[in-house]
Design a protein around this motif. Structure first.
Motif, short mmCIF file in Angstrom:
data_model
loop_
_atom_site.label_atom_id
_atom_site.label_comp_id
_atom_site.label_asym_id
_atom_site.label_seq_id
_atom_site.Cartn_x
_atom_site.Cartn_y
_atom_site.Cartn_z
N SER A 153 0.74 -1.14 -0.22
CA SER A 153 0.46 -0.14 0.14
C SER A 153 0.63 1.35 0.13
O SER A 153 0.47 2.47 -0.13
N GLN A 154 1.76 1.67 0.00
CA GLN A 154 3.09 2.33 0.47
C GLN A 154 4.33 2.27 -0.96
O GLN A 154 3.92 1.35 -1.42
N ASN A 155 4.27 4.20 -1.43
CA ASN A 155 4.89 3.97 -2.70
C ASN A 155 6.03 3.41 -1.90
O ASN A 155 6.82 3.74 -0.88
N GLY A 156 7.26 2.55 -2.73
CA GLY A 156 8.76 1.79 -2.51
C GLY A 156 8.35 0.51 -2.34
O GLY A 156 9.30 0.36 -2.45
N HIS A 157 7.19 0.01 -2.39
CA HIS A 157 7.48 -0.88 -2.81
C HIS A 157 8.24 -2.12 -3.94
O HIS A 157 7.70 -1.39 -4.64
N ASP A 158 9.12 -2.54 -3.37
CA ASP A 158 9.63 -3.82 -4.40
C ASP A 158 10.06 -5.04 -4.90
O ASP A 158 10.95 -5.69 -3.33
N THR A 159 9.09 -5.59 -5.47
CA THR A 159 8.99 -6.45 -5.50
C THR A 159 10.33 -7.38 -5.62
O THR A 159 10.24 -9.38 -5.68
N ALA A 160 11.52 -6.97 -6.34
CA ALA A 160 12.88 -7.52 -6.34
C ALA A 160 13.39 -7.89 -5.23
O ALA A 160 14.21 -8.71 -4.97
N LEU A 161 13.16 -7.10 -4.22
CA LEU A 161 13.23 -7.72 -2.31
C LEU A 161 12.78 -8.93 -2.25
O LEU A 161 12.99 -9.73 -0.80
N ALA A 162 12.36 -9.58 -2.58
CA ALA A 162 11.01 -11.25 -2.58
C ALA A 162 12.03 -12.46 -2.13
O ALA A 162 12.50 -13.00 -1.09
N THR A 220 26.44 3.42 9.36
CA THR A 220 26.07 3.65 8.76
C THR A 220 25.18 4.29 7.51
O THR A 220 24.38 5.16 6.65
N LEU A 221 24.12 2.38 8.44
CA LEU A 221 22.99 2.65 7.66
C LEU A 221 21.52 4.23 7.82
O LEU A 221 21.02 4.98 7.02
N ALA A 222 21.86 5.19 9.16
CA ALA A 222 20.80 6.75 9.92
C ALA A 222 21.62 7.35 8.75
O ALA A 222 20.65 8.19 8.06
N LYS A 223 22.78 7.59 8.28
CA LYS A 223 23.30 8.92 7.11
C LYS A 223 22.25 8.59 5.36
O LYS A 223 21.94 8.68 4.77
N GLU A 224 22.35 6.86 5.22
CA GLU A 224 21.51 6.82 3.92
C GLU A 224 19.81 6.65 4.13
O GLU A 224 19.36 7.53 3.20
N LEU A 225 19.41 6.26 5.21
CA LEU A 225 17.66 6.64 5.94
C LEU A 225 17.80 8.09 5.45
O LEU A 225 16.80 8.02 4.68
N PHE A 226 18.44 9.45 5.80
CA PHE A 226 18.68 10.48 5.58
C PHE A 226 18.05 10.87 4.32
O PHE A 226 17.92 11.62 3.87
N GLU A 227 19.31 10.06 3.97
CA GLU A 227 19.65 10.68 2.58
C GLU A 227 18.70 10.57 1.96
O GLU A 227 17.54 11.13 0.42
N ALA A 228 17.78 8.91 1.66
CA ALA A 228 16.31 8.42 1.15
C ALA A 228 15.10 9.27 1.45
O ALA A 228 14.07 9.54 0.68
N LYS A 229 15.11 9.61 2.36
CA LYS A 229 13.37 10.37 3.32
C LYS A 229 14.04 11.40 2.04
O LYS A 229 12.29 12.45 2.39
N ASN A 230 15.02 11.85 2.09
CA ASN A 230 14.41 13.64 1.70
C ASN A 230 14.98 13.65 0.05
O ASN A 230 14.74 14.52 -1.30
N LEU A 231 14.52 12.39 -0.25
CA LEU A 231 14.49 11.99 -2.12
C LEU A 231 13.31 12.21 -2.40
O LEU A 231 11.57 11.98 -1.55
N GLY A 282 9.49 8.85 -6.12
CA GLY A 282 9.89 7.50 -7.37
C GLY A 282 10.39 6.79 -7.62
O GLY A 282 11.25 6.88 -6.64
N PRO A 283 11.50 6.65 -8.69
CA PRO A 283 12.52 4.89 -8.75
C PRO A 283 13.18 5.32 -7.83
O PRO A 283 14.08 4.73 -7.57
N GLU A 284 14.00 6.61 -7.86
CA GLU A 284 15.53 6.87 -7.37
C GLU A 284 14.91 6.39 -5.81
O GLU A 284 15.98 6.07 -5.05
N ARG A 285 13.93 7.88 -5.25
CA ARG A 285 13.87 6.85 -4.31
C ARG A 285 13.18 5.57 -3.62
O ARG A 285 13.94 4.77 -2.11
N THR A 286 12.30 4.63 -4.32
CA THR A 286 12.49 3.77 -4.50
C THR A 286 13.83 2.90 -4.32
O THR A 286 13.90 2.10 -3.91
#
Length: 557
Positions: A360-369, A486-497, A500-504
């Motif tokens: 139900s949310q943007n960013g759902h990616d079945t490539a992670l199955a 380092t995940l915290a930095k990656e999460l900060f960058e992701a939420k500010n995108l 769209g495809p780049e954020r997903t």
């Protein structure tokens, strides 16, 4: 969306609109954050679907009467800054509105008490233009002073209007606020220390609800027993452990609700929930037991609502107790998710093919199955390589809803790959306190769920994969593992995108590393809180209700 539409939004042309299982919400009031940008359709912005109105634009449910919702519990303290139960916060949803609004029929925030806003080019300054002529239940008119008082108490732990034990769900947002000021009576300026594209969505959450400053001044820390907002229903009465009664507000800016009265009634016994729905004593609830779905679908007196799969059923793994990543991966591979979907959720669920972001949310990616594969042979091999065959592991789960059956299935799965499993079934009222106690003897494998009050990946992955957060530190001990910071930095960058495809892609990359390098969260299923209503009830926003949000301004009985 264009840059211009991201920076300036108006609603002048719009129609006049939760690891975590319930025990996390009940015990901690930690509701996470989210994101979404842009305008939506007229009816979606109002929180009511087109089919819920007739040709004249009126709700299809009959006017007048009482609508009774079944809730999990009530402490009779109804305060946006104080969480005790989902029922209490459902009442907040009805009594108060915020600067922004997310209907759950769309995942994007739309203007509410703020009719428009502008965001500076650097993303640090949000200027909100308040809607004119909005009236509180006490007769006062909305101004910037009400906004400052309401948000200020969320940001300031020493605010005198906070009750003892206040949970302040917007505290983390407040930590990033450099200034909150009134430009004039109709304009509020919020200045951040660091950019955060989730601000608009976070202000739609329960903690962002605006209270009458006059009422805050009058009642102080007792505002939870005298809550005054601008919402479609006004507070009437509440009795702890029993019910909350709300009356329709004729001065609601979108018009008086069709029903006269909304009662939120505490009903905790599953069999009572079912019998009360069938008898008509309950108009609706999202706490319907999954085991009753077949019976409900065969009875014409009720409607089993079609709601999106919006929450994560999860199992947290404490890396401090199970330090070998091979063992944690073996545990994840051992789980028979198809059995959990069929037997614990009675089919009201799906296997987690997109890892922690539900469909139900943007960013759902079945490539992670592949991160949630059932592979017994590989699980056994990893366990042998780690020298852990025959080891005892401890599993705990709450004793309500889907959790006991899921625990039973997982215990058998882990036994089948060569582990010895000791289980503990915990009363829901004490489960959260067990989860946050790192010294608890069963703090190894913990079954839980993550509900989302804001439909966005940052509210799910951003909360659970952050090593500094509750899940990453207290629950899983991921913060003790090499490189996790380092995940915290990656999460900060992701939420500010922008969405769209780049954020997903950014969230998919984070999730894969989170799972493959650490495996402290094993996904069990996606599900929904099962909404069942009396067949005569019309106009409810059932998608919101399935996420424990209560938007009943267009409901009729």
């Amino acid at each position: 969306m264009s840059d211009q539409s991201q920076n300036t939004m108006s609603r002048s042309d719009l129609a006049e609109r939760q690891v975590s299982r319930r025990t996390l919400l009940r015990g901690a009031g930690l509701l996470g954050v989210g994101v979404g940008f842009g305008l939506t359709g007229l009816l979606s912005a109002c929180g009511v679907a087109a089919e819920n109105k007739d040709a004249a634009g009126q709700p299809t449910g009959a006017a007048g009467g009482t609508l009774t919702l079944g809730i999990d519990a009530t402490s009779a303290v109804i305060d946006p800054a104080f969480y005790t139960s989902l029922g209490d916060w459902m009442a907040v949803d009805c009594i108060c509105r915020g600067l922004t609004f997310i209907s759950f029929e769309t995942n994007e925030p739309t203007p509410d008490l703020a009719e428009s806003w502008k965001v500076s080019e650097d993303g640090l300054t949000y200027t909100f233009a308040l809607r004119k002529g909005v009236t509180f239940h006490d007769g006062t008119t909305l101004t910037s002073a009400d906004v400052l008082a309401s948000l200020g108490r969320q940001f300031d732990p020493k605010d005198k209007t906070l009750p003892k034990g206040a949970t302040r769900p917007l505290a983390s947002l407040g930590a990033n606020v450099a200034a909150l000021t009134a430009v004039d009576e109709g304009t509020v300026k919020l200045v951040l220390k660091k950019p955060d594209r989730t601000v608009l969505a976070r202000l739609s959450d329960i903690g962002g609800r605006i209270i009458s400053k006059a009422a805050l001044t009058k009642y102080g820390a007792d505002i939870g027993k005298n809550l005054v907002g601008t919402g479609p229903f006004k507070y009437s009465a509440a009795t702890a452990g029993q019910s909350i009664t709300l009356e329709s507000f004729a001065g609601f800016r979108l018009g008086k609700p069709p029903i006269d009265r909304l009662v939120l009634r505490q009903v905790q016994d599953p069999s009572t929930i079912v019998s009360s729905l069938l008898s008509g004593d309950l108009s609706a609830t999202q706490f319907t037991p999954y085991s009753a779905v077949g019976q409900m679908k065969q009875d014409d007196s009720v409607t089993v609502q079609n709601t999106p799969l919006g929450f994560d059923a999860i199992m947290m793994i404490d890396a401090r107790r199970i330090p070998e990543v091979k063992v944690r991966k073996a545990i994840n591979l051992a789980i028979d998710r198809a059995a959990i979907v069929a037997q614990a959720f009675f089919g009201v669920a799906a296997e987690p093919v997109g890892y922690a972001i539900p469909p139900s949310q943007n960013g759902h990616d079945t490539a992670l199955a592949d991160l949630s594969t059932h592979d017994v042979a590989t699980a056994k091999r990893l366990l042998q390589e780690a020298g852990a065959v025959g080891r005892e592991v401890r599993l705990m789960a709450a004793s309500d809803t889907w959790h006991p059956k899921a625990a039973q299935i997982i215990a058998q799965n882990l036994t089948d790959i060569g582990l010895k499993v000791k289980t503990d079934s915990v009363d829901p009222s004490t489960y959260f306190s067990r989860l946050v106690d790192k010294s608890d003897e069963f703090h190894e494998l913990m079954i839980w769920e993550r509900n989302s009050y804001i439909p966005d990946p940052d509210n799910m992955v951003g909360s659970m994969a952050n090593p500094a957060g509750l899940y990453g530190s207290v629950l899983s001990g991921m913060d003790t593992l090499d490189g996790a910071d380092t995940l915290a930095k990656e999460l900060f960058e992701a939420k500010n995108l922008p969405d769209g495809p780049e954020r997903t892609g950014a969230y998919s990359k984070i999730q894969r590393r989170w799972a493959e390098d650490y495996m402290v969260l094993s996904m069990l299923a996606y599900s929904t809180n099962l909404v069942v209503s009396n067949a005569k009830v019309k106009g409810m926003n059932v998608k919101a209700l399935s996420n424990h949000r209560c938007f009943m301004e267009r409901a009729g009985v």
